[in-house]
Design a protein around this motif. Structure first.
Motif, PDB file in Angstrom:
ATOM      1  N   ILE A  67      13.556 -59.385  40.652  1.00 48.16           N
ATOM      2  CA  ILE A  67      14.808 -58.666  40.375  1.00 48.16           C
ATOM      3  C   ILE A  67      15.771 -59.591  39.628  1.00 48.16           C
ATOM      4  O   ILE A  67      16.384 -59.210  38.630  1.00 48.16           O
ATOM      5  CB  ILE A  67      15.433 -58.129  41.689  1.00 48.16           C
ATOM      6  N   ALA A  70      14.663 -59.933  36.049  1.00 46.49           N
ATOM      7  CA  ALA A  70      14.978 -58.718  35.286  1.00 46.49           C
ATOM      8  C   ALA A  70      16.452 -58.731  34.881  1.00 46.49           C
ATOM      9  O   ALA A  70      16.803 -58.418  33.734  1.00 46.49           O
ATOM     10  CB  ALA A  70      14.670 -57.473  36.121  1.00 46.49           C
ATOM     11  N   THR A  71      17.321 -59.146  35.816  1.00 46.77           N
ATOM     12  CA  THR A  71      18.754 -59.158  35.475  1.00 46.77           C
ATOM     13  C   THR A  71      19.035 -60.208  34.394  1.00 46.77           C
ATOM     14  O   THR A  71      19.883 -59.988  33.529  1.00 46.77           O
ATOM     15  CB  THR A  71      19.674 -59.410  36.701  1.00 46.77           C
ATOM     16  N   TYR A 107      11.600 -55.142  37.042  1.00 45.28           N
ATOM     17  CA  TYR A 107      12.421 -54.445  38.030  1.00 45.28           C
ATOM     18  C   TYR A 107      11.594 -53.371  38.755  1.00 45.28           C
ATOM     19  O   TYR A 107      11.599 -53.275  39.985  1.00 45.28           O
ATOM     20  CB  TYR A 107      13.614 -53.838  37.292  1.00 45.28           C
ATOM     21  N   THR A 130      20.564 -53.736  44.067  1.00 48.94           N
ATOM     22  CA  THR A 130      20.377 -53.623  42.611  1.00 48.94           C
ATOM     23  C   THR A 130      21.401 -52.659  42.009  1.00 48.94           C
ATOM     24  O   THR A 130      21.893 -52.878  40.905  1.00 48.94           O
ATOM     25  CB  THR A 130      18.947 -53.151  42.260  1.00 48.94           C
TER      26      THR A 130
END
Ligand code: GRG
Length: 313
Positions: A67, A70-71, A107, A130
């Motif tokens: 996660i 992905a960010t 994600y 998220t």
């Protein structure tokens, strides 16, 4: 932690694989560049501090790193950044579209993995986190080039965009450890405070750090007109001319005035005050650990509080 983190890395590499070559290429490009792996460490350390040693902890540690990655992919596109983890960003190498889409892959892979872990509480925590991270980024977008935002507005953004994933990582470790709700909340509180300290330092390093050590460009926040705490405090503390200098830099993203701004945030004590705010958060995080029994894992969590504030990368 070294052997535990190797297990996490093994899960990361195993779960990265896709039938689509470009996904493998971009995801391994960013993952192999390293990173500090703080969020997976939080999952492992809280689980360990509460006596949980099941293999799901490696899966969940890899999930929070996915996660996070992905960010980063999305963030570097939004910020038009060119350097991350000491190398060209994925958007600079492969383009914006590919970067965003591989971020989507990571994600959604994280959510596939969560489903396979099959713990509703974990799914709940990460779905919520998220969503809040995305809200934080949108709030930050709204605040861009706005010199009139308050310190509270700024704090809300960093709690959402950064501290939330730290908080969720700590909470998941506590959930694995079977903590009752009050203890789980205390662990989450540690993560939130540590994450806030971490972002405060991130924001000050954008003015006083060195690109070679940080692995990313300093001055990017100014270029984007991001009203971070060093600038907000410099405006509060400076004289009228200095206030105008900062205001204009935020409103127009005047990165060419970086040297003047750096001198100003130093002279007004804005950097020191930002560091002090990070120290206060880190101290709060330390206090939360009193709820845990003494252990090597608790000791490592205490040390993370020091490292979050006294770091150069
Ligand atoms: C994909 C859920 C999702 C949301 C997209 C763009 C975006 C919304 C969120 C970005 C949030 C973000 C990047 C916040 C900054 C957090 C931060 C301090 C990143 C740097 O973390 P480090 O220093 O990085 O731990 P390393 O490289 O060490 O892993």
């Amino acid at each position: 932690m070294a052997s535990e983190m190797r297990r996490v890395d093994a899960v990361i590499h195993e779960r990265l694989s896709s039938q689509v070559a470009l996904i493998n290429q971009i995801s391994s490009y960013i993952v192999s560049a390293g990173g500090k792996r703080i969020r997976p460490r939080l999952v492992l350390l809280f689980a360990q501090a509460l006596g949980f040693h099941g293999p799901e902890r490696f899966e969940l540690a890899a999930i929070v790193e996915f996660i996070h990655t992905a960010t980063l992919l999305h963030d570097d596109v939004v910020d038009e950044s060119s350097l991350r983890r000491g190398r060209a960003t994925s958007n600079a190498m492969f383009g914006n579209a590919a970067s965003v889409l591989v971020g989507d892959f990571l994600y959604s892979r994280a959510f596939q993995m969560m489903v396979s872990v099959n713990r509703m509480r974990v799914l709940d925590v990460l779905a919520d986190a998220t969503n809040v991270i995305a809200e934080g980024e949108v709030l930050q977008l709204i605040n861009m080039h706005d010199a009139d935002i308050s310190v509270d507005d700024y704090l809300r953004v960093i709690r959402y965009k950064t501290a939330k994933l730290f908080e969720a990582s700590a909470r998941i470790g506590a959930v694995l450890g079977g903590a009752e709700r009050a203890l789980e909340d205390r662990c989450a509180d540690y993560g939130r405070a540590l994450g806030t300290a971490f972002q405060l330092v991130d924001d000050l390093l954008d003015y006083e750090g060195k690109s070679e050590e940080l692995g990313k460009n300093v001055g990017d926040d100014l270029r984007e007109g991001k009203p971070t705490l060093p600038l907000l405090l410099a405006m509060q503390r400076g004289n009228e001319a200095e206030r105008q200098l900062v205001r204009s830099a935020i409103e127009h993203g005047e990165v060419q005035r970086l040297a003047e701004i750096v001198a100003l945030v130093q002279r007004t004590g804005a950097l020191e005050a930002t560091r002090a705010a990070a120290e206060t958060e880190a101290e709060h995080a330390r206090q939360c650990l009193a709820a845990l029994p003494e252990s090597a894992a608790r000791q490592a969590l205490l040390e993370l509080c020091v490292r979050a504030v006294h770091r150069s990368s």
